[in-house]
Design an enzyme around this catalytic site. Structure first.
Site, PDB file in Angstrom:
ATOM      1  N   GLU A 210       1.607  25.465 -49.784  1.00  0.00           N
ATOM      2  CA  GLU A 210       1.523  24.593 -48.598  1.00  0.00           C
ATOM      3  C   GLU A 210       2.568  25.113 -47.618  1.00  0.00           C
ATOM      4  O   GLU A 210       3.764  24.863 -47.779  1.00  0.00           O
ATOM      5  CB  GLU A 210       1.812  23.136 -48.992  1.00  0.00           C
ATOM      6  CG  GLU A 210       0.784  22.523 -49.929  1.00  0.00           C
ATOM      7  CD  GLU A 210      -0.537  22.179 -49.248  1.00  0.00           C
ATOM      8  OE1 GLU A 210      -0.569  22.088 -48.013  1.00  0.00           O
ATOM      9  OE2 GLU A 210      -1.528  22.003 -49.962  1.00  0.00           O
ATOM     10  N   CYS A 244       5.478  19.635 -40.727  1.00  0.00           N
ATOM     11  CA  CYS A 244       4.625  20.833 -40.747  1.00  0.00           C
ATOM     12  C   CYS A 244       3.346  20.654 -39.949  1.00  0.00           C
ATOM     13  O   CYS A 244       2.770  21.627 -39.492  1.00  0.00           O
ATOM     14  CB  CYS A 244       4.292  21.204 -42.178  1.00  0.00           C
ATOM     15  SG  CYS A 244       3.545  19.839 -43.071  1.00  0.00           S
TER      16      CYS A 244
END
Ligand code: NAD
Length: 453
Positions: A210, A244
């Site tokens: 990720e 993010c």
């Protein structure tokens, strides 16, 4: 002697004992995780405030509530997820049982970053426990208060034979990675992601990455710009921009840029008041290194709003940079701070070309009152996730997969996707001993036999 080999071996022995496989055991550990989140809420909020000056509401929403949601969803759905999945059969297997068994991988390693230091280790951990694995979590050493809290308190709730917390930075993580794991789940930067991938390759260990990157946000001329500005400022300034999935930059025409700046000013004023530094709802940059990195990005374009900094507090004001050129520093790296650059383009086609000429992002946002324009951006681009007319809200839907593509990551999780990520889908065929005559069709000698294709 590797300092972690003993611990990994203990977890492997627990895994081999079959202890983690029953539904009752998994539920009991998920419930314990839920109790940890509930009973330790205040110390968790204190740790997050100490690490990131995280506003309590943001911390409750993005760290505690999203984790609890995952725990409850997994408990409520586990029985259905665990069931063998029966599949269609062909003529030769009519008397047999053909199904997919969701097997745990074994011993799983979860490595987390500092920006959501609780959420980003515990949400994957929910999936790993639900799928019946033993787990080592390695939180970020940079968010040190949360790291300490997890190391001290999590083992008092979970079965220590099956779950462990390892602390430390790159050196400790490298040593940990010398051990063989059955699955690695990493959240962090693309650069470190490559290092993790190399370590996993040594043991042929499957993994999820990720990662981060620059999330574009296209804003069409047709929009209600105050609504756009509210949603942009919220996404960009939540956790002081250290998210993010935050919108990293805006693409719009020069006319829209000029019309958008006053609503952005109003949104910042409404959310954080005339002095955002004094607002209890605006966070801080994690440390001096990141503060200096982000401050250097303020030299790109022209400062249309904000731009104030205070090194002593690692404070960077909500900032909008206008007329930014694609070649400037702020457009070369993920910003990870409360700075929103605007790059002007001539039209939606140019925006699409701009997006497609760069690495594929974790998230892509498009604002337009015309759903055809939103769909045009969706249909002509590629990204981990996509939201029309808002930012970051994809994270709140447990039924959507979360993950990147290309440089922004590999694999997906959240809800059932987490369970599937941490389960090996084992192909099982239990054959009947009958109909042996049918089997003669496949046994040699093959003389004069053909499939007739
Ligand atoms: P990072 O990659 O520096 O660190 C992540 C983890 O890796 C930490 O636990 C750290 O101790 C460890 N690590 C660091 N260097 C290492 C090395 N050389 N060898 C082995 N382990 C090492 O990331 P960060 O600064 O903590 O987090 C910010 C990054 O994470 C940003 O790029 C952001 O976009 C990304 N991120 C992605 C997601 C997502 O869900 N896709 C979520 C949050 C953050």
């Amino acid at each position: 002697m590797n300092p972690y080999t003993g611990r990994v071996s203990c977890l492997r022995a627990s895994w081999l004992s079959g202890k983690t496989r029953t539904k009752e055991y998994r539920v009991s550990q998920l419930e314990a995780l839920g109790r940890f989140l509930d009973e330790k809420k205040n110390v968790i909020l204190d740790a997050l405030a100490a690490d990131l000056h995280k506003p309590a509401f943001e911390a409750e929403l993005s760290e505690i509530a999203l984790c609890s949601n995952e725990v409850n969803y997994a408990i409520n759905n586990l029985y259905g997820w665990m069931k063998d999945e029966y599949v269609d059969k062909n003529l030769a297997t009519q008397l047999d049982s053909a199904f997919i068994r969701k097997d745990p991988f074994g011993v799983v390693l979860i490595i987390g970053p500092w920006n959501y230091p609780l959420h980003l280790v515990l949400v994957p951990m929910v999936g790993a426990i639900a799928a019946g694995n033993c787990v080592i979590v390695k939180p970020s050493e940079i968010s040190s208060c949360t790291e300490k809290l997890l190391a001290e308190l999590l083992p008092t709730y979970l079965d220590q034979d099956c779950y462990a917390v390892v602390t430390g930075g790159p050196q400790e993580t490298s040593q940990l990675l010398e051990n063989k794991f059955d699955y690695i789940f990493f959240t962090g930067s693309p650069g470190v992601g490559k290092i993790i991938m190399e370590a996993a390759a040594k043991h042929v260990t499957p993994l999820t990455l990720e990662l981060g990157g620059k999330n574009p946000c296209y804003v069409d001329n047709s929009c209600d710009l105050q609504n756009v500005a509210n949603r942009l400022v919220w996404g960009r300034c939540f956790n002081a921009g250290q998210t993010c999935t935050a919108p990293d930059y805006v693409l719009c025409t020069i006319e829209t840029q000029e019309k958008l700046i006053p609503p952005l000013r109003q949104a910042i004023m409404e959310f954080y008041g005339p002095k955002p530094k004094e607002s209890p709802d605006f966070g801080r940059i994690i440390n001096d290194k990141h503060f200096k990195r982000i401050r250097a990005l303020l030299d790109s374009g022209r400062i249309a709003l904000g731009g104030q900094t205070d090194e002593c507090e690692c404070y960077i004001a909500p900032t909008v940079l206008a007329d930014v050129k694609p070649c400037e520093p702020v457009m070369q790296e993920e910003i990870f701070g409360p700075i929103l650059p605007i790059v002007t383009i001539a039209n939606v086609e140019e925006a699409i070309n701009f997006i497609n000429s760069r690495e594929r992002p974790l998230a892509l946002y498009a604002f337009s009152c015309n759903c055809k324009v939103v769909n045009q951006v969706l249909d002509s681009t590629s990204s981990g996730g996509f939201v029309g007319n808002d930012t970051m809200m994809q994270m709140t839907l447990i039924t959507l997969p979360f993950g990147g593509i290309g440089y922004s990551g590999l694999g997906k999780y959240h809800g059932k996707f987490s369970f599937d990520t941490f389960s090996h889908h084992r192909a099982c065929l239990l054959r009947s001993m009958g109909l042996e005559k049918l089997n003669y069709l496949r046994y040699p000698p093959y003389a004069h036999r053909s499939l007739g294709l």
